[in-house]
Design an enzyme around this catalytic site. Structure first.
Site, PDB file in Angstrom:
ATOM      1  N   HIS A 221       0.800  -1.236   0.000  1.00  0.00           N
ATOM      2  CA  HIS A 221       0.000   0.000   0.000  1.00  0.00           C
ATOM      3  C   HIS A 221       0.827   1.278   0.000  1.00  0.00           C
ATOM      4  O   HIS A 221       0.284   2.366  -0.109  1.00  0.00           O
ATOM      5  CB  HIS A 221      -0.964   0.025   1.192  1.00  0.00           C
ATOM      6  CG  HIS A 221      -0.280   0.351   2.489  1.00  0.00           C
ATOM      7  ND1 HIS A 221       0.478  -0.566   3.179  1.00  0.00           N
ATOM      8  CD2 HIS A 221      -0.221   1.490   3.197  1.00  0.00           C
ATOM      9  CE1 HIS A 221       0.966  -0.006   4.261  1.00  0.00           C
ATOM     10  NE2 HIS A 221       0.560   1.247   4.310  1.00  0.00           N
TER      11      HIS A 221
HETATM   12  C1  UD1 Z   1      -2.274   5.595   6.029  1.00  0.00           C
HETATM   13  C2  UD1 Z   1      -0.946   6.034   6.655  1.00  0.00           C
HETATM   14  C3  UD1 Z   1       0.091   4.930   6.498  1.00  0.00           C
HETATM   15  C4  UD1 Z   1      -0.419   3.612   7.010  1.00  0.00           C
HETATM   16  C5  UD1 Z   1      -1.723   3.295   6.308  1.00  0.00           C
HETATM   17  C6  UD1 Z   1      -2.318   1.987   6.748  1.00  0.00           C
HETATM   18  C7  UD1 Z   1      -0.463   8.448   6.539  1.00  0.00           C
HETATM   19  C8  UD1 Z   1       0.394   9.458   5.887  1.00  0.00           C
HETATM   20  N1  UD1 Z   1      -0.408   7.220   5.998  1.00  0.00           N
HETATM   21  O1  UD1 Z   1      -2.052   5.489   4.636  1.00  0.00           O
HETATM   22  O2  UD1 Z   1       1.241   5.278   7.229  1.00  0.00           O
HETATM   23  O3  UD1 Z   1       0.526   2.604   6.750  1.00  0.00           O
HETATM   24  O4  UD1 Z   1      -2.650   4.360   6.587  1.00  0.00           O
HETATM   25  O5  UD1 Z   1      -3.408   1.646   5.951  1.00  0.00           O
HETATM   26  O6  UD1 Z   1      -1.127   8.749   7.492  1.00  0.00           O
HETATM   27  N2  UD1 Z   1      -9.522   4.846   2.024  1.00  0.00           N
HETATM   28  C9  UD1 Z   1     -10.675   4.101   2.031  1.00  0.00           C
HETATM   29  N3  UD1 Z   1     -11.225   3.789   3.229  1.00  0.00           N
HETATM   30  C10 UD1 Z   1     -10.679   4.181   4.402  1.00  0.00           C
HETATM   31  C11 UD1 Z   1      -9.513   4.952   4.377  1.00  0.00           C
HETATM   32  C12 UD1 Z   1      -8.937   5.271   3.189  1.00  0.00           C
HETATM   33  O7  UD1 Z   1     -11.196   3.730   1.010  1.00  0.00           O
HETATM   34  O8  UD1 Z   1     -11.232   3.841   5.461  1.00  0.00           O
HETATM   35  C13 UD1 Z   1      -8.893   5.173   0.734  1.00  0.00           C
HETATM   36  C14 UD1 Z   1      -9.173   6.552   0.242  1.00  0.00           C
HETATM   37  O9  UD1 Z   1      -9.337   6.489  -1.135  1.00  0.00           O
HETATM   38  C15 UD1 Z   1      -7.905   7.309   0.547  1.00  0.00           C
HETATM   39  C16 UD1 Z   1      -6.843   6.222   0.447  1.00  0.00           C
HETATM   40  O10 UD1 Z   1      -7.493   5.017   0.876  1.00  0.00           O
HETATM   41  O11 UD1 Z   1      -7.672   8.361  -0.305  1.00  0.00           O
HETATM   42  C17 UD1 Z   1      -5.645   6.463   1.308  1.00  0.00           C
HETATM   43  O12 UD1 Z   1      -6.018   6.692   2.665  1.00  0.00           O
HETATM   44  P1  UD1 Z   1      -5.115   7.620   3.632  1.00  0.00           P
HETATM   45  O13 UD1 Z   1      -5.623   7.596   5.010  1.00  0.00           O
HETATM   46  O14 UD1 Z   1      -4.892   8.949   2.990  1.00  0.00           O
HETATM   47  O15 UD1 Z   1      -3.692   6.944   3.584  1.00  0.00           O
HETATM   48  P2  UD1 Z   1      -3.259   5.397   3.622  1.00  0.00           P
HETATM   49  O16 UD1 Z   1      -2.666   5.090   2.293  1.00  0.00           O
HETATM   50  O17 UD1 Z   1      -4.321   4.498   4.131  1.00  0.00           O
END
Ligand code: UD1
Length: 384
Positions: A221
């Protein structure tokens, strides 16, 4: 000292994203077990919010329903961080906490940390001092900055102390307490869902189960691995090759799933022995990792969990902030080079991989150690 009058207030415990939950669950429990600890309130920023990334893990880890949910959701780094700060500030104003506790390195960690220190509320960072020394990782920026502004820093491995001292952080603020993630792992291992049950749920039929006597688990991821079409395409190509050796289960983070679709890579996956599923619950993942022959990952926490379980792990990154998993545990850093990945996979299949040992203080008791220390620290601030 300006912080003293707020010292009897509650302890605000912040979670935001999936890897925070397994760290905060044992800590909240340990705080609740101490009569000398102010009440703990759980604040969820809502950085992760969906059923797979959030709800199932809360259930599995027996985390209480958050006292406050900021419901920030997704956004760019700036938007997400700013939104968390805006919404967390009135929570601090309302509760006048004795301290704010943040864990790990996600955007919620630095956002709430900044709010706390600017309000003169002591900040406690758990899992401090880890460094990948790669400033292109958003998490590395979050780690460095959170540590700089924290009053108390609890570490999981001894190298973290050196990293912090090098960055000018006073020695007496740093305390080596062990690893909360491993508290959760040991506490829940007896309740882990058997791998066969999870594989059946994932669609592996009874006949096919024979092929899954040996299997690997893959998680991907990191933006550096999944946000560019050629990098992700190469990785999937390599994993497809790897799946000729043993079948692979790939729980797909929403970011990775979206990019696979966007870059038109789904066909290559379905053409291989890689089985994709939704993100898994904690108890399913625990059962599967325990039974796996090998785990290939770019996650931070999984490097630690596989070391504690004694399962070989290949880390698909150029660096790690958790060097102890390599020096003492079962982890090998392989990067994203196809030949390196396949060579190390073959080595694990031939030899069973690194044996490793469980690092110092990864013993399931980090949470009571932190609770005892923090209770004393808060009491001292109230009386002085
Ligand atoms: C975040 C953390 C990362 C951690 C990861 C675990 C930061 C900078 N990054 O990254 O360190 O390893 O979480 O998963 O804080 N989304 C969903 N559902 C959710 C949450 C997110 O669909 O419940 C999707 C959205 O499209 C979003 C993308 O995932 O844009 C990324 O989510 P985000 O929280 O921005 O960062 P992660 O890549 O999950």
């Amino acid at each position: 000292m300006g912080k003293i009058e707020s010292a009897a207030g509650p302890v605000l415990c912040v979670v935001g994203a999936r890897p925070n939950y397994m760290k905060m669950a044992p800590l909240i429990r340990a705080f609740g077990n101490r009569a000398d600890m102010p009440p703990a309130l759980l604040v969820h920023t809502g950085q992760h919010y969906d059923a797979f990334m959030n709800d199932q893990l809360f259930r599995d880890l027996q985390l209480p329903t958050p006292d406050v949910n900021l419901e920030v959701g997704s956004g760019t780094h700036a938007v997400q961080t700013a939104e968390i700060m805006k919404r967390f500030e009135p929570v601090v104003d309302t509760h006048r906490p004795s301290c704010v506790v943040v864990v790990g390195d996600v955007n919620s960690t630095i956002a709430c940390g900044l709010v706390a220190v600017k309000k003169d509320v002591p900040l406690v960072h758990v899992e401090a001092g880890l460094r990948s020394n790669d400033r292109r990782m958003p998490e590395e920026i979050n780690r460095v900055l959170t540590d700089q502004i924290s009053d108390l820093l609890y570490t999981t491995e001894r190298t973290a102390h050196g990293n912090l001292v090098r960055e000018g952080i006073a020695d007496e603020r740093v305390h080596f307490v062990g690893n909360l993630m491993i508290d959760s792992l040991f506490a829940h291992k007896p309740r882990a869902v058997p791998a066969a049950t999870s594989l059946a749920r994932a669609g592996v039929g009874e006949k096919a189960l024979a092929d899954w006597q040996q299997f690997g688990i893959v998680t991907l991821h990191r933006p550096s691995n999944v946000d560019q079409a050629d990098t992700l395409g190469d990785l999937i190509e390599t994993l497809a090759d790897a799946s000729r050796r043993l079948p692979l289960l790939l729980p797909l983070h929403p970011r990775t799933r979206a990019n696979i679709e966007r870059f038109g890579l789904a066909g290559r996956l379905s053409d291989s022995r890689i089985l994709t599923v939704q993100p898994l619950g904690y108890l399913e993942m625990l059962g599967l990792m325990s039974a796996a022959t090998i785990v290939l990952t770019d996650s931070g926490g999984i490097q630690e969990e596989t070391t504690a379980l004694g399962v070989p792990c290949l880390t698909l990154r150029e660096n790690t902030e958790r060097p102890i998993t390599i020096e003492q545990g079962t982890n090998t850093l392989v990067g994203t080079n196809r030949h390196a990945i396949l060579r190390e996979l073959d080595a694990v299949l031939a030899t069973g991989g690194k044996r490793g040992r469980v690092p110092e203080l990864w013993d399931g008791s980090a949470a009571p150690r932190i609770a005892e220390h923090l209770a004393g620290w808060i009491a001292q601030r109230v009386t002085h």
